[in-house]
Scaffold this motif. Sequence first.
Motif, PDB file in Angstrom:
ATOM      1  N   LYS A  63       0.822  -1.221   0.000  1.00  0.00           N
ATOM      2  CA  LYS A  63       0.000   0.000   0.000  1.00  0.00           C
ATOM      3  C   LYS A  63       0.853   1.266   0.000  1.00  0.00           C
ATOM      4  O   LYS A  63       0.528   2.253   0.661  1.00  0.00           O
ATOM      5  CB  LYS A  63      -0.975   0.010   1.178  1.00  0.00           C
ATOM      6  CG  LYS A  63      -2.010  -1.114   1.136  1.00  0.00           C
ATOM      7  CD  LYS A  63      -3.020  -0.991   2.270  1.00  0.00           C
ATOM      8  CE  LYS A  63      -4.065  -2.089   2.186  1.00  0.00           C
ATOM      9  NZ  LYS A  63      -5.072  -1.999   3.282  1.00  0.00           N
ATOM     10  N   LEU A  64       1.949   1.223  -0.745  1.00  0.00           N
ATOM     11  CA  LEU A  64       2.781   2.420  -0.882  1.00  0.00           C
ATOM     12  C   LEU A  64       2.141   3.374  -1.891  1.00  0.00           C
ATOM     13  O   LEU A  64       1.592   2.938  -2.902  1.00  0.00           O
ATOM     14  CB  LEU A  64       4.183   2.049  -1.371  1.00  0.00           C
ATOM     15  CG  LEU A  64       5.027   1.127  -0.481  1.00  0.00           C
ATOM     16  CD1 LEU A  64       6.386   0.890  -1.127  1.00  0.00           C
ATOM     17  CD2 LEU A  64       5.200   1.731   0.908  1.00  0.00           C
ATOM     18  N   HIS A  65       2.246   4.675  -1.635  1.00  0.00           N
ATOM     19  CA  HIS A  65       1.705   5.614  -2.613  1.00  0.00           C
ATOM     20  C   HIS A  65       2.653   5.699  -3.798  1.00  0.00           C
ATOM     21  O   HIS A  65       3.866   5.441  -3.699  1.00  0.00           O
ATOM     22  CB  HIS A  65       1.414   6.976  -1.995  1.00  0.00           C
ATOM     23  CG  HIS A  65       2.596   7.679  -1.396  1.00  0.00           C
ATOM     24  ND1 HIS A  65       3.557   8.306  -2.160  1.00  0.00           N
ATOM     25  CD2 HIS A  65       2.971   7.847  -0.102  1.00  0.00           C
ATOM     26  CE1 HIS A  65       4.465   8.846  -1.377  1.00  0.00           C
ATOM     27  NE2 HIS A  65       4.144   8.577  -0.118  1.00  0.00           N
ATOM     28  N   ALA A  66       2.106   6.056  -4.943  1.00  0.00           N
ATOM     29  CA  ALA A  66       2.845   5.974  -6.205  1.00  0.00           C
ATOM     30  C   ALA A  66       4.079   6.872  -6.222  1.00  0.00           C
ATOM     31  O   ALA A  66       5.099   6.522  -6.833  1.00  0.00           O
ATOM     32  CB  ALA A  66       1.922   6.315  -7.366  1.00  0.00           C
ATOM     33  N   ALA A  74      13.685   5.229  -8.912  1.00  0.00           N
ATOM     34  CA  ALA A  74      14.789   6.085  -9.360  1.00  0.00           C
ATOM     35  C   ALA A  74      16.057   5.780  -8.575  1.00  0.00           C
ATOM     36  O   ALA A  74      17.164   5.767  -9.136  1.00  0.00           O
ATOM     37  CB  ALA A  74      14.402   7.558  -9.210  1.00  0.00           C
ATOM     38  N   GLU A  75      15.939   5.530  -7.279  1.00  0.00           N
ATOM     39  CA  GLU A  75      17.101   5.183  -6.465  1.00  0.00           C
ATOM     40  C   GLU A  75      17.722   3.868  -6.934  1.00  0.00           C
ATOM     41  O   GLU A  75      18.953   3.738  -6.993  1.00  0.00           O
ATOM     42  CB  GLU A  75      16.698   5.065  -4.995  1.00  0.00           C
ATOM     43  CG  GLU A  75      16.340   6.386  -4.338  1.00  0.00           C
ATOM     44  CD  GLU A  75      15.816   6.197  -2.921  1.00  0.00           C
ATOM     45  OE1 GLU A  75      15.640   5.028  -2.512  1.00  0.00           O
ATOM     46  OE2 GLU A  75      15.565   7.213  -2.235  1.00  0.00           O
ATOM     47  N   ILE A 105       4.112   8.290 -10.363  1.00  0.00           N
ATOM     48  CA  ILE A 105       5.436   7.664 -10.326  1.00  0.00           C
ATOM     49  C   ILE A 105       6.469   8.595 -10.955  1.00  0.00           C
ATOM     50  O   ILE A 105       7.566   8.796 -10.423  1.00  0.00           O
ATOM     51  CB  ILE A 105       5.406   6.305 -11.059  1.00  0.00           C
ATOM     52  CG1 ILE A 105       4.601   5.283 -10.246  1.00  0.00           C
ATOM     53  CG2 ILE A 105       6.821   5.790 -11.316  1.00  0.00           C
ATOM     54  CD1 ILE A 105       4.409   3.948 -10.946  1.00  0.00           C
ATOM     55  N   TYR A 106       6.104   9.187 -12.072  1.00  0.00           N
ATOM     56  CA  TYR A 106       6.990  10.111 -12.786  1.00  0.00           C
ATOM     57  C   TYR A 106       7.338  11.315 -11.899  1.00  0.00           C
ATOM     58  O   TYR A 106       8.499  11.719 -11.800  1.00  0.00           O
ATOM     59  CB  TYR A 106       6.294  10.570 -14.058  1.00  0.00           C
ATOM     60  CG  TYR A 106       7.078  11.533 -14.915  1.00  0.00           C
ATOM     61  CD1 TYR A 106       8.251  11.144 -15.555  1.00  0.00           C
ATOM     62  CD2 TYR A 106       6.618  12.832 -15.106  1.00  0.00           C
ATOM     63  CE1 TYR A 106       8.955  12.030 -16.359  1.00  0.00           C
ATOM     64  CE2 TYR A 106       7.310  13.722 -15.904  1.00  0.00           C
ATOM     65  CZ  TYR A 106       8.484  13.322 -16.533  1.00  0.00           C
ATOM     66  OH  TYR A 106       9.167  14.208 -17.327  1.00  0.00           O
ATOM     67  N   THR A 107       6.342  11.845 -11.213  1.00  0.00           N
ATOM     68  CA  THR A 107       6.562  12.981 -10.320  1.00  0.00           C
ATOM     69  C   THR A 107       7.453  12.596  -9.141  1.00  0.00           C
ATOM     70  O   THR A 107       8.402  13.305  -8.802  1.00  0.00           O
ATOM     71  CB  THR A 107       5.222  13.519  -9.803  1.00  0.00           C
ATOM     72  OG1 THR A 107       4.430  13.956 -10.909  1.00  0.00           O
ATOM     73  CG2 THR A 107       5.433  14.680  -8.840  1.00  0.00           C
ATOM     74  N   ILE A 113      11.645   8.347 -14.038  1.00  0.00           N
ATOM     75  CA  ILE A 113      11.045   7.057 -14.366  1.00  0.00           C
ATOM     76  C   ILE A 113       9.872   7.272 -15.323  1.00  0.00           C
ATOM     77  O   ILE A 113       8.856   7.859 -14.951  1.00  0.00           O
ATOM     78  CB  ILE A 113      10.568   6.317 -13.100  1.00  0.00           C
ATOM     79  CG1 ILE A 113      11.743   6.078 -12.153  1.00  0.00           C
ATOM     80  CG2 ILE A 113       9.893   4.997 -13.486  1.00  0.00           C
ATOM     81  CD1 ILE A 113      12.844   5.205 -12.718  1.00  0.00           C
ATOM     82  N   ILE A 114      10.027   6.784 -16.533  1.00  0.00           N
ATOM     83  CA  ILE A 114       9.016   6.950 -17.570  1.00  0.00           C
ATOM     84  C   ILE A 114       8.518   5.578 -17.998  1.00  0.00           C
ATOM     85  O   ILE A 114       9.313   4.660 -18.236  1.00  0.00           O
ATOM     86  CB  ILE A 114       9.590   7.710 -18.785  1.00  0.00           C
ATOM     87  CG1 ILE A 114      10.078   9.100 -18.356  1.00  0.00           C
ATOM     88  CG2 ILE A 114       8.546   7.822 -19.903  1.00  0.00           C
ATOM     89  CD1 ILE A 114      10.809   9.843 -19.458  1.00  0.00           C
TER      90      ILE A 114
END
Length: 231
Positions: A63-66, A74-75, A105-107, A113-114
């Motif tokens: 349940k992690l937020h995007a 990215a890490e 995710i991109y933000t 990450i695209i």
Amino acid sequence: MRFRSGDWGSARPFSFGWWVVVGEETTLPTGIILPVGCLIRYREWYGCKVDNAGQLLPNTGLKLHAELVGERLAEMEQYDPKLSYGVIDPAAFTEDGGPSIQERIYTGSKQKIIFIKADNARVGRMGHLAGWDLLQSRLAGIDEQRPMIVTFSTCHHSIRTIPTLQHDSTNIEDLDTDGEDHAADDWRYACASRPWVRSEEKPSDIKWPQHRTIDQLLAHAKNLRQSREEM
């Protein structure tokens, strides 16, 4: 060439995989040959919850937020060679009164990450090869010594979940989606992004074998090869 695939999940696990495409035929110490175009899964991140004792809670997501997922992706990639592309299930692009999962995710990744939409066709129609067909074809490979998709032993959740999946009770061409199929979907998206079938086989002849596990699927492919050799 390297790329990333993903199957989004929150209450259920998400699954992200990193792949390299073999560019030159390579023989392993075991004698297995990795042909040009073979997909190697060299890393995965599977979002499955564990209890206070450290025991895995199967099919239960983190349940992690995007945004946090994007930051973590990215890490994980910060020292990697540049990826050619990333695919994720089309549901991640759904906008329901706000930014889509893919946008978030991109933000969260600070625009690093695209993803593009994966081909989500599960079962082929009218001769069209779909995800499970393409995965089956790569698992069968060119022959027993030359697979077209392999994984590192560190991809534990792929190894844990994929062989246990069962067919849908009403559609033997598909999997039961009530099972823990998130890594399998991740693999399916990867295969759909790099379609491959044996050159001597007609796509319309390729069917998902009517067996329950990947071990049985591989045995079925071996029997087919032996039958052809005896003809």
